[in-house]
Design a protein around this motif. Sequence first.
Motif, short mmCIF file in Angstrom:
data_model
loop_
_atom_site.label_atom_id
_atom_site.label_comp_id
_atom_site.label_asym_id
_atom_site.label_seq_id
_atom_site.Cartn_x
_atom_site.Cartn_y
_atom_site.Cartn_z
N ARG A 173 0.85 -1.19 0.00
CA ARG A 173 0.00 0.00 0.00
C ARG A 173 0.88 1.24 0.00
NH1 ARG A 173 -4.46 -1.80 4.62
NH2 ARG A 173 -5.38 -3.50 3.43
N THR A 174 0.66 2.11 -0.99
CA THR A 174 1.41 3.35 -1.10
C THR A 174 0.47 4.53 -0.87
OG1 THR A 174 2.87 2.33 -2.75
CG2 THR A 174 2.88 4.73 -2.62
N ALA A 175 0.76 5.35 0.13
CA ALA A 175 -0.10 6.48 0.45
C ALA A 175 -0.15 7.46 -0.72
CB ALA A 175 0.41 7.17 1.71
N ILE A 176 -1.35 7.93 -1.04
CA ILE A 176 -1.52 8.90 -2.11
C ILE A 176 -2.49 9.99 -1.66
CG2 ILE A 176 -1.05 7.24 -3.95
CD1 ILE A 176 -4.05 7.11 -4.47
N ASP A 177 -2.46 11.11 -2.36
CA ASP A 177 -3.36 12.23 -2.10
C ASP A 177 -4.67 12.00 -2.85
OD1 ASP A 177 -4.73 14.65 -2.00
OD2 ASP A 177 -2.91 15.87 -2.22
N PRO A 178 -5.82 11.95 -2.17
CA PRO A 178 -7.09 11.70 -2.86
C PRO A 178 -7.38 12.70 -3.97
CG PRO A 178 -7.37 11.54 -0.49
CD PRO A 178 -5.98 12.07 -0.73
N ARG A 179 -6.80 13.89 -3.88
CA ARG A 179 -7.05 14.91 -4.90
C ARG A 179 -6.41 14.57 -6.23
NH1 ARG A 179 -4.96 19.87 -1.31
NH2 ARG A 179 -3.36 18.26 -1.03
N THR A 180 -5.52 13.60 -6.26
CA THR A 180 -4.84 13.23 -7.50
C THR A 180 -5.63 12.20 -8.31
OG1 THR A 180 -3.57 11.44 -6.46
CG2 THR A 180 -2.61 13.66 -6.42
N VAL A 181 -6.75 11.71 -7.77
CA VAL A 181 -7.56 10.70 -8.44
C VAL A 181 -8.95 11.26 -8.72
CG1 VAL A 181 -8.49 8.35 -8.33
CG2 VAL A 181 -6.33 8.89 -7.19
N ARG A 241 -6.63 -0.32 -11.43
CA ARG A 241 -6.08 0.35 -10.25
C ARG A 241 -6.95 -0.04 -9.06
NH1 ARG A 241 -1.27 1.35 -11.39
NH2 ARG A 241 -1.17 2.59 -9.46
N VAL A 242 -6.30 -0.31 -7.94
CA VAL A 242 -7.01 -0.66 -6.72
C VAL A 242 -6.54 0.29 -5.63
CG1 VAL A 242 -7.49 -2.42 -4.99
CG2 VAL A 242 -7.20 -3.08 -7.39
N TYR A 243 -7.51 0.95 -5.00
CA TYR A 243 -7.22 1.87 -3.91
C TYR A 243 -7.82 1.33 -2.62
CZ TYR A 243 -6.41 4.94 -7.91
OH TYR A 243 -5.97 5.47 -9.09
N TYR A 244 -7.10 1.56 -1.53
CA TYR A 244 -7.63 1.20 -0.22
C TYR A 244 -7.92 2.49 0.54
CZ TYR A 244 -8.10 -0.36 4.57
OH TYR A 244 -8.58 -0.56 5.84
N SER A 245 -9.15 2.64 1.00
CA SER A 245 -9.54 3.78 1.80
C SER A 245 -9.67 3.35 3.25
CB SER A 245 -10.89 4.34 1.31
OG SER A 245 -11.40 5.28 2.24
N ALA A 246 -9.02 4.09 4.14
CA ALA A 246 -9.04 3.76 5.56
C ALA A 246 -10.27 4.31 6.28
CB ALA A 246 -7.77 4.27 6.23
N LYS A 247 -11.19 4.89 5.55
CA LYS A 247 -12.41 5.41 6.18
C LYS A 247 -13.22 4.27 6.78
CE LYS A 247 -16.46 8.30 5.29
NZ LYS A 247 -17.19 9.11 4.28
N ILE A 275 -14.44 7.77 0.84
CA ILE A 275 -13.07 8.27 0.93
C ILE A 275 -12.99 9.44 1.90
CG2 ILE A 275 -11.15 9.30 -0.39
CD1 ILE A 275 -12.52 8.05 -2.89
N ASN A 276 -11.94 9.46 2.71
CA ASN A 276 -11.61 10.61 3.54
C ASN A 276 -10.62 11.51 2.82
OD1 ASN A 276 -13.15 10.25 5.89
ND2 ASN A 276 -11.68 8.78 6.72
N ASP A 277 -10.34 12.67 3.40
CA ASP A 277 -9.30 13.54 2.84
C ASP A 277 -7.91 13.01 3.15
OD1 ASP A 277 -11.16 15.26 1.79
OD2 ASP A 277 -11.20 16.56 3.55
N HIS A 278 -7.83 11.97 3.95
CA HIS A 278 -6.55 11.33 4.26
C HIS A 278 -6.80 9.83 4.41
CE1 HIS A 278 -7.97 10.94 8.43
NE2 HIS A 278 -8.41 12.18 8.30
N LEU A 318 -5.74 7.33 2.14
CA LEU A 318 -5.98 6.65 0.88
C LEU A 318 -4.66 6.06 0.38
CD1 LEU A 318 -8.12 6.05 -1.37
CD2 LEU A 318 -7.20 8.05 -2.57
N PHE A 319 -4.73 4.82 -0.10
CA PHE A 319 -3.52 4.11 -0.51
C PHE A 319 -3.74 3.43 -1.86
CE2 PHE A 319 -3.90 4.28 4.03
CZ PHE A 319 -2.64 4.63 4.47
N ASP A 320 -2.70 3.37 -2.65
CA ASP A 320 -2.71 2.61 -3.90
C ASP A 320 -2.19 1.21 -3.60
OD1 ASP A 320 -2.23 1.47 -6.43
OD2 ASP A 320 -1.80 3.41 -7.33
N SER A 321 -3.01 0.20 -3.86
CA SER A 321 -2.60 -1.19 -3.61
C SER A 321 -2.69 -2.01 -4.89
CB SER A 321 -3.45 -1.82 -2.50
OG SER A 321 -4.81 -1.86 -2.87
#
Length: 263
Positions: A3-11, A36-42, A21-24, A26-29
């Motif tokens: 999992r690589t942390a990314i800024d949600p504003r870039t997607v 593309r698969v993203y993991y949201s910690a919300k 999704i939260n403002d923080h 968010l990870f690219d997995s």
Amino acid sequence: MRRTAIDPRTVAFPASVRPYINDHGLFDSSSSPEARVYYSAKDAGYFIKTAAANTLRHEAELTAYFHGKGLSAPVLRYCTDESGHDWMVTPRIPGEDCVTSRYLHEPARLAVLLAHRLWALHELDFTGCPDRNRLRDYLATAARNHAAGHWDVSFYTELYGEASVDGIYAVACGNRSLLRADTLVHGDYCLPNVILNDWRFSGFVDMDCAGVSDRHVDVFWALWTLRFNLHTDAYREVFLDAYGRDLVDEDLLRTIAAIEVFG
């Protein structure tokens, strides 16, 4: 899982997906160039998958079907956005996948659990399965890739020794008429796709290859993943004993290995 942390504003998430999704957090997995698969910690966690239009429809349908049998997460959202991309949202299944170190450190126990869980899946009634033609499509894909010159001989040669592409394709064609579409399969039955919660089965993920097909497809991938992830063939016999040797035809496993060269 990486999992690589990314800024949600870039997607460019569609509006229907943004509630997950939260403002923080968010990870690219992603592990495949096709999606593309993203993991949201919300909340308790969500997986958000995106790919080309209509390419996730089959996975969404089969994930929902498996969820109805208590085997997978529910599909919270499936849609196609205005730019022509599919999106699918599922909640995180509690636990960890089977390549987590605590499970790999007990390989015999893991092999038996994997076998018992696969036997249980293969015993299920598949009435209402959205894909009753998985075997037909599986064989058609192999034929199409052979004609296009797309193959990876390692799926066969690492198990059965050196062979030419033509020789492998002859094996693939030789016994394919003996394969039977009579079993509900995962289709990619590998350790990363089985989730355990303290050694208790929690669910399957990545259902894009699931449907009604031949049990030997799953048995092949189970044996492949044990060899690949444990770096040894020592647990092949353990798995087969636990699954049921009477259910496995070694010639058909060889046939599946040949077909997967062109998968």
